[in-house]
Design an enzyme around this catalytic site. Structure first.
Site, PDB file in Angstrom:
ATOM      1  N   ASN A  29     -72.441 -22.744  -6.069  1.00 42.45           N
ATOM      2  CA  ASN A  29     -72.469 -24.013  -7.109  1.00 42.45           C
ATOM      3  C   ASN A  29     -71.229 -24.785  -6.493  1.00 42.45           C
ATOM      4  OD1 ASN A  29     -71.741 -25.686  -9.166  1.00 42.45           O
ATOM      5  ND2 ASN A  29     -72.870 -24.361 -10.498  1.00 42.45           N
ATOM      6  N   GLU A  88     -75.772 -27.388  -8.171  1.00 39.69           N
ATOM      7  CA  GLU A  88     -74.856 -28.765  -8.727  1.00 39.69           C
ATOM      8  C   GLU A  88     -74.429 -29.599  -7.802  1.00 39.69           C
ATOM      9  OE1 GLU A  88     -72.314 -28.988 -12.783  1.00 39.69           O
ATOM     10  OE2 GLU A  88     -72.185 -27.168 -11.717  1.00 39.69           O
ATOM     11  N   ASP A 104     -76.788 -20.109  -9.363  1.00 33.50           N
ATOM     12  CA  ASP A 104     -75.858 -19.919 -10.529  1.00 33.50           C
ATOM     13  C   ASP A 104     -76.869 -19.595 -11.616  1.00 33.50           C
ATOM     14  OD1 ASP A 104     -74.306 -20.211 -12.817  1.00 33.50           O
ATOM     15  OD2 ASP A 104     -73.779 -22.462 -12.086  1.00 33.50           O
ATOM     16  N   ASN A 146     -75.947 -18.455 -14.756  1.00 28.41           N
ATOM     17  CA  ASN A 146     -75.058 -18.847 -15.782  1.00 28.41           C
ATOM     18  C   ASN A 146     -75.161 -17.482 -16.871  1.00 28.41           C
ATOM     19  OD1 ASN A 146     -73.502 -21.025 -16.334  1.00 28.41           O
ATOM     20  ND2 ASN A 146     -75.225 -22.210 -15.769  1.00 28.41           N
ATOM     21  N   ASP A 180     -72.588 -15.847 -10.355  1.00 32.51           N
ATOM     22  CA  ASP A 180     -73.445 -16.409  -9.152  1.00 32.51           C
ATOM     23  C   ASP A 180     -73.694 -15.395  -8.305  1.00 32.51           C
ATOM     24  OD1 ASP A 180     -72.578 -19.710  -9.064  1.00 32.51           O
ATOM     25  OD2 ASP A 180     -70.934 -18.555  -9.699  1.00 32.51           O
ATOM     26  N   ASP A 223     -65.505 -25.135  -9.268  1.00 36.20           N
ATOM     27  CA  ASP A 223     -64.879 -24.118 -10.192  1.00 36.20           C
ATOM     28  C   ASP A 223     -65.587 -22.705  -9.916  1.00 36.20           C
ATOM     29  OD1 ASP A 223     -66.961 -25.174 -11.025  1.00 36.20           O
ATOM     30  OD2 ASP A 223     -66.659 -25.233 -13.244  1.00 36.20           O
ATOM     31  N   HIS A 224     -66.330 -22.792  -8.845  1.00 38.70           N
ATOM     32  CA  HIS A 224     -67.240 -21.674  -8.389  1.00 38.70           C
ATOM     33  C   HIS A 224     -66.849 -21.088  -7.109  1.00 38.70           C
ATOM     34  CE1 HIS A 224     -70.687 -21.662 -11.512  1.00 38.70           C
ATOM     35  NE2 HIS A 224     -70.193 -22.780 -11.641  1.00 38.70           N
TER      36      HIS A 224
END
Length: 256
Positions: free
Chosen positions: A7, A34, A149, A151, A220, A249-250
Site C-alpha cells: 500500500n 492506494e 491491504d 484492512n 497487508d 504508512d505501510h
C-alpha cells in the site's frame, strides 16, 4: 518467482521510493494499493522498466495496480455484488508465468471507519461478496495469488497490544471471521507460513511515534492457493521502506 505487495499511499508522492524498491527487490509481480491517482495519470516511465502495468485508478482516493513481468491474457476490475463497485479497489489479471498459468489479484479492502457505522457494515458486505467470488474462481483449480491491504489483522499475534480491543476497526471478531473464512477456503498466508511465530507489523499510524515504538498491525498480506503456495518458502516485511523520508504508512511484504 518473487512477489510483493505494498500500500504505497500515493504513487506520485512515493515514486522515488517505488523505483528504489523495484531496483532493490526486482519482483516478478508487484501488487500496489492506494495509488490515489487516475489510471491516465500513471507516472512511471514504462519503457525504462521490465514491467507491464495494469492500473485501476481513481482520482485522489483508492486505486490498485499490478506490475508484472508477464503479459496479461485478461484484465478484470470488479467482482459480482461488490458494494463498493464505484471505488477502485480490485484488479485481477491472468498470465502465463514461470510457474505456469496464474491468476493475480491486487486488493484494497475498505477500512470500515468506526465499528458499527454504515462504512463498517459496507466493509463486511464487501468481504461477503469477495468470499463468494473466491469460491467461484477457486473451483477453476488454478494458481491464484492475492496481494493486498486487507484492512484486517487476522490473529492476535498480528496486532500490537494497544489495538487489542473488540471496538478497534481491523481487529474485531466480525472482521477476523471474514479473513479466516478466506484462509479456511484453502488459501495460505505466505508471510505466516514462513514466520509462524514472529510478531511483525505492516502498518503504523503516522502519529504519536507509532513506528518508532513498533505499535502497528499486520494488515497487508500475500495469500496463495494451495497450487501456488508451494513455490514460496520465504517472506519478510520490508521495515526499511517504512523508515525512509516521507514514507507510506505501510511497509511492503515480499515473498519468494
Amino acid at each position: 518467482m518473487k512477489i510483493a505487495t505494498w500500500n504505497i499511499n500515493s504513487v506520485r508522492q512515493r515514486l522515488s521510493l517505488l523505483q528504489d524498491f523495484l531496483v532493490k527487490e526486482n519482483p516478478d509481480i508487484l501488487f500496489l494499493q492506494e495509488l490515489k491517482c487516475e489510471s491516465e495519470q500513471w507516472v512511471l516511465i514504462e519503457s525504462e522498466t521490465p514491467y507491464n502495468y495494469y492500473v485501476h485508478g481513481q482520482k485522489s482516493y483508492n486505486g490498485v495496480a499490478i506490475l508484472s513481468k508477464f503479459k496479461a491474457n485478461e484484465i478484470v476490475t470488479n467482482f459480482p455484488a461488490n458494494p463498493c463497485f464505484e471505488q477502485s479497489r480490485f484488479i485481477e489479471i491472468t498470465c502465463n508465468t514461470d510457474i505456469g498459468f496464474c491468476r493475480f489479484i491486487s486488493l484494497y479492502a475498505p477500512n470500515g471507519g468506526e465499528v458499527d457505522s454504515d462504512k463498517f457494515k459496507t466493509k463486511l458486505q464487501f468481504y461477503d461478496a469477495l468470499i463468494n467470488y473466491l469460491e467461484i474462481i477457486r473451483a477453476y483449480d488454478e494458481s491464484l495469488i492475492i496481494g493486498g491491504d486487507f484492512n484486517i489483522a487476522p490473529f492476535d499475534i498480528d496486532i500490537h497490544s494497544s489495538f487489542k480491543s473488540s471496538n478497534t476497526t481491523c481487529c474485531t471478531v466480525e472482521e477476523k471471521y471474514k479473513m479466516r473464512s478466506i484462509l479456511n477456503m484453502g488459501f495460505y498466508d505466505l508471510y505466516r507460513l514462513a514466520n509462524p511465530n514472529t510478531q511483525e507489523f505492516s502498518w503504523w499510524d503516522y502519529r504519536a511515534g507509532a513506528f518508532e515504538q513498533n505499535k502497528g498491525m499486520r494488515i497487508d498480506m500475500l495469500i496463495a492457493s494451495g497450487r501456488a503456495a508451494g513455490y514460496f518458502q520465504n517472506s519478510y516485511i520490508d521495515y526499511n521502506m517504512r523508515a525512509q523520508h516521507k514514507p507510506s504508512d505501510h511497509a511492503p511484504v515480499v515473498a519468494w
